[in-house]
Design an enzyme around this catalytic site. Structure first.
Site, PDB file in Angstrom:
ATOM      1  N   ALA A  97      23.534  33.814  15.359  1.00 51.75           N
ATOM      2  CA  ALA A  97      24.363  34.894  14.807  1.00 51.75           C
ATOM      3  C   ALA A  97      23.529  35.895  14.021  1.00 51.75           C
ATOM      4  O   ALA A  97      23.842  37.089  14.003  1.00 51.75           O
ATOM      5  CB  ALA A  97      25.462  34.308  13.928  1.00 51.75           C
ATOM      6  N   ASP A  98      22.470  35.414  13.364  1.00 56.09           N
ATOM      7  CA  ASP A  98      21.631  36.339  12.594  1.00 56.09           C
ATOM      8  C   ASP A  98      20.655  37.096  13.484  1.00 56.09           C
ATOM      9  O   ASP A  98      19.862  37.904  13.011  1.00 56.09           O
ATOM     10  CB  ASP A  98      20.888  35.604  11.476  1.00 56.09           C
ATOM     11  CG  ASP A  98      20.010  34.466  11.981  1.00 56.09           C
ATOM     12  OD1 ASP A  98      19.964  34.255  13.213  1.00 56.09           O
ATOM     13  OD2 ASP A  98      19.384  33.792  11.152  1.00 56.09           O
TER      14      ASP A  98
END
Length: 240
Positions: A97-98
């Protein structure tokens, strides 16, 4: 956690998909605010009920375990993976997600863009990251390793860019595409995208003791510097 439940009922294989949640796994794809995502909508994979293999804590850091894994989306275990579920219930992961690149209102996973690059017959490897852009928030910064027999050129760069656009559509805005002889990787072969991010932002890449070849950092930095000079020259010519 996810897979084809061989031994129970072998499902049709969709290459690239993790298939389905295995028995006992209660999961969902949600927005960063915790709202359920519809079929095909990218979000964060969460697990809503503990299972035997779930990490119970972080050694010596129980408070960080709570804040990092359970408080981000209350009531669910935050895996940190970006994913979507298709209309057949198959799970597709797009990366961490990052490592999601947010172009305008669209989200693209680094793995999605790298896979698109690899559709060009001359591309051996690709590593991408996002870099700030005043108009769109972020654009793609790509680092590409060519196969033997291919030589970096403006026309080849255009071909790869067109391949990415064909695979992902107009939302995949590539700010720069750099040809490099080698990508920064860990000794286990994982691309160190944080190093690519540091290179594009002109920052210190930090601890690179796990990197396979330290020279790859300088190769990426040199390619980025050359690309930046080319962009500045083009802007000056356009200004005239």
């Amino acid at each position: 956690v996810f897979g084809n439940p061989y031994g129970i009922s072998m499902l049709p294989i969709k290459p690239g998909s993790a298939t389905i949640p295995l028995p006992g796994i209660d999961c969902a794809v949600v927005t960063p605010e915790g709202e359920p995502c519809g079929p095909g909508e990218k979000g964060i994979m969460v697990i809503r009920r503990p299972f035997p293999g779930l990490t119970p804590t972080l050694w010596g850091e129980p408070e960080r375990y709570r804040t990092d894994y359970w408080d981000r989306i209350p009531g669910a275990y935050y895996t940190g993976d970006s994913a979507h579920v298709d209309e057949d219930g198959y799970v597709w992961f797009a990366g961490r997600a990052d490592e999601i690149i947010k172009i305008a209102s669209h989200r693209l996973g680094t793995i999605e863009v790298e896979t698109a690059c690899l559709q060009h017959p001359g591309v051996a490897e690709a590593g991408v990251t996002g870099r700030p852009d005043e108009l769109r928030g972020e654009v793609i910064s790509a680092f590409v390793v060519l196969k033997q027999g291919y030589t970096p050129s403006a026309s080849l760069r255009q071909e790869v860019l067109e391949t990415i656009r064909r695979e992902l559509g107009a939302i995949a805005v590539v700010g720069d595409l750099n040809f490099v002889p080698i990508l920064p990787k860990t000794r286990s072969g994982k691309i160190m995208r944080r190093v690519l991010k540091a290179v594009t932002l002109g920052r210190d890449p930090g601890d690179i003791t796990t990197i396979e070849d330290e020279g790859s950092v300088e190769e990426a930095r040199s390619a980025w510097e050359e690309m930046r000079k080319d962009m500045e020259t083009s802007e000056k010519k356009g200004g005239r």
